[in-house]
Design an enzyme around this catalytic site. Structure first.
Site, PDB file in Angstrom:
ATOM      1  N   GLY A  31      39.380  50.787  38.513  1.00 39.21           N
ATOM      2  CA  GLY A  31      39.951  49.182  37.432  1.00 39.21           C
ATOM      3  C   GLY A  31      40.293  48.722  39.241  1.00 39.21           C
ATOM      4  CB  ALA A  32      42.471  46.757  40.603  1.00 38.69           C
ATOM      5  CG  HIS A  34      36.243  43.545  43.072  1.00 36.83           C
ATOM      6  ND1 HIS A  34      35.295  43.992  43.303  1.00 36.83           N
ATOM      7  CD2 HIS A  34      37.576  44.454  43.098  1.00 36.83           C
ATOM      8  CE1 HIS A  34      35.304  44.900  44.043  1.00 36.83           C
ATOM      9  NE2 HIS A  34      36.440  46.057  44.266  1.00 36.83           N
ATOM     10  CG  HIS A  37      35.033  46.836  40.335  1.00 38.10           C
ATOM     11  ND1 HIS A  37      36.747  46.621  40.653  1.00 38.10           N
ATOM     12  CD2 HIS A  37      34.832  48.773  40.455  1.00 38.10           C
ATOM     13  CE1 HIS A  37      37.290  47.348  41.369  1.00 38.10           C
ATOM     14  NE2 HIS A  37      35.715  48.512  41.418  1.00 38.10           N
ATOM     15  CD  GLN A 149      25.215  48.652  51.519  1.00 33.82           C
ATOM     16  OE1 GLN A 149      24.440  48.180  50.887  1.00 33.82           O
ATOM     17  NE2 GLN A 149      25.170  48.528  52.780  1.00 33.82           N
ATOM     18  CB  SER A 186      38.786  46.342  48.327  1.00 33.22           C
ATOM     19  OG  SER A 186      39.013  47.138  48.690  1.00 33.22           O
TER      20      SER A 186
HETATM   21  P1  AMP Z   1      36.481  51.533  42.677  1.00 32.52           P
HETATM   22  O1  AMP Z   1      38.012  51.268  41.854  1.00 32.52           O
HETATM   23  O2  AMP Z   1      36.978  51.181  43.976  1.00 32.52           O
HETATM   24  O3  AMP Z   1      37.050  53.481  42.800  1.00 32.52           O
HETATM   25  O4  AMP Z   1      34.843  51.617  42.721  1.00 32.52           O
HETATM   26  C1  AMP Z   1      34.091  51.847  41.500  1.00 32.52           C
HETATM   27  C2  AMP Z   1      33.214  51.503  42.460  1.00 32.52           C
HETATM   28  O5  AMP Z   1      32.422  50.027  43.329  1.00 32.52           O
HETATM   29  C3  AMP Z   1      32.569  52.778  44.047  1.00 32.52           C
HETATM   30  O6  AMP Z   1      31.224  52.490  43.340  1.00 32.52           O
HETATM   31  C4  AMP Z   1      32.525  51.039  44.413  1.00 32.52           C
HETATM   32  O7  AMP Z   1      31.280  51.271  45.361  1.00 32.52           O
HETATM   33  C5  AMP Z   1      32.204  49.790  44.243  1.00 32.52           C
HETATM   34  N1  AMP Z   1      32.172  48.691  44.087  1.00 32.52           N
HETATM   35  C6  AMP Z   1      33.386  48.062  45.520  1.00 32.52           C
HETATM   36  N2  AMP Z   1      33.719  47.187  46.064  1.00 32.52           N
HETATM   37  C7  AMP Z   1      32.983  46.704  46.151  1.00 32.52           C
HETATM   38  C8  AMP Z   1      31.971  45.657  46.071  1.00 32.52           C
HETATM   39  N3  AMP Z   1      32.252  44.798  46.757  1.00 32.52           N
HETATM   40  N4  AMP Z   1      30.652  45.790  46.077  1.00 32.52           N
HETATM   41  C9  AMP Z   1      29.657  46.094  45.557  1.00 32.52           C
HETATM   42  N5  AMP Z   1      30.716  47.191  44.807  1.00 32.52           N
HETATM   43  C10 AMP Z   1      31.574  48.041  44.427  1.00 32.52           C
END
Ligand code: AMP
Length: 282
Positions: A31-32, A34, A37, A149, A186
């Site tokens: 979540g959160a 951006h 995602h 990535q 992020s």
């Molecule tokens: P998270 O919500 O932080 O667990 O991220 C969920 C998915 O989004 C994971 O596969 C991350 O690698 C991907 N992700 C997070 N930030 C980015 C970004 N800036 N660009 C591309 N993918 C992202």
């Protein structure tokens, strides 16, 4: 957009989609949401009939209780973003729907990859990630899964999980989406204070300059020294690690063996906010 809070309701819906021979793509998030995602959802939508996105702040992958407590949870805004992206299905479980058992009982070990970089500095993190991803794969049973990535070591860990546990899932690595100055999007970025925001992109600057030095032939050890000095020039930034890795087994390398399999990885702190980033050598 269908929103499910229980895995049994989600399964019933997806089984019906399978009967219609619809392909299922999966994006796992905490979540959160951006632009990073959003990009994952767009890749997923392009390849699949049904896009499933999960939102679950997985408590067992946080090695720092303060990080878990401060993790943003803007559920309404997230659902609006997913709706905006025409996501088909959202899985929004509570803790009990995922962990109806003691999560320390069944543990997946990942060997070498969980002992370096993120694994070394965040003990237990990858076992937490591995367990929740293994469970989500069983719940969603996707044909394809999309990971960023941005979390490169996590991507290779999931690749290992899919291979070693014989999941029939195609894994797709989605390129990192960045702000104009290079800072990777992020969920933790919302915690960066305005006064220190210009410093946040220095980790990326460091990666890009280090990669250039490597390409000019500077040995890895000297590039690491450059990176350490570079970050120390921007207090309050602190460096946790800078490493050149061979992505085939995610080992730290002193020599570039195959430029197509090499990545530069960095982690550090801006005050108390932990940031990670990476670039491929090529
Ligand atoms: P998270 O919500 O932080 O667990 O991220 C969920 C998915 O989004 C994971 O596969 C991350 O690698 C991907 N992700 C997070 N930030 C980015 C970004 N800036 N660009 C591309 N993918 C992202």
């Amino acid at each position: 957009m269908e929103v499910f809070r229980k895995k049994k309701d989600l399964r019933k819906y997806l089984e019906n989609e399978c009967l219609k021979k619809h392909s299922i793509g999966f994006v796992a998030t905490m979540g959160a949401l951006h632009k990073g995602h959003r990009s994952l959802i767009r890749y997923c939508k392009k390849d699949n009939d049904v896009t499933v996105c999960s939102i679950f702040v997985n408590p067992i992958q946080f090695n720092n209780p303060e990080d878990l407590e401060k993790y943003p949870r803007p559920v309404e805004a997230d659902l609006n973003i997913l709706n905006d992206e025409h996501c088909d299905v959202v899985y929004l479980p509570d803790r009990e729907d995922i962990y109806d058992h003691d999560p320390d009982r069944t543990v997946i070990q990942f060997g070498k990859i969980e002992t370096v970089l993120e694994g070394k500095y965040r003990p237990g993190h990858f076992r937490g990630v591995g367990l929740v991803v293994a469970k989500l794969f069983h719940i969603v049973q996707p044909n394809r899964a999309y990971f960023g990535q941005k979390d490169l070591q996590q991507f290779y860990l999931v690749r290992q999980l899919i291979n070693d546990l014989s999941y029939n899932i195609k894994l797709v690595c989605v390129p990192t989406v960045r702000e104009k100055d290079g800072l990777a999007f992020s969920s933790r970025n919302v915690r960066i204070r305005r006064e220190t925001r210009p410093l946040a992109c220095k980790f990326y600057d460091c990666l890009v300059q280090s990669r250039q030095l490597l390409k000019e032939g500077l040995p890895v050890d000297q590039v690491r020294k450059f990176a350490t000095d570079f970050i120390s020039g921007f207090p309050p930034l602190t460096l946790e690690y800078f490493e050149v890795v061979d992505t085939r087994d995610f080992s730290i390398t002193k020599h570039i063996i195959n430029k197509y399999e090499t990545a530069l990885c960095i982690a550090g702190y801006l005050n108390n906010i932990r940031l990670i980033d990476n670039v491929f050598y090529n």
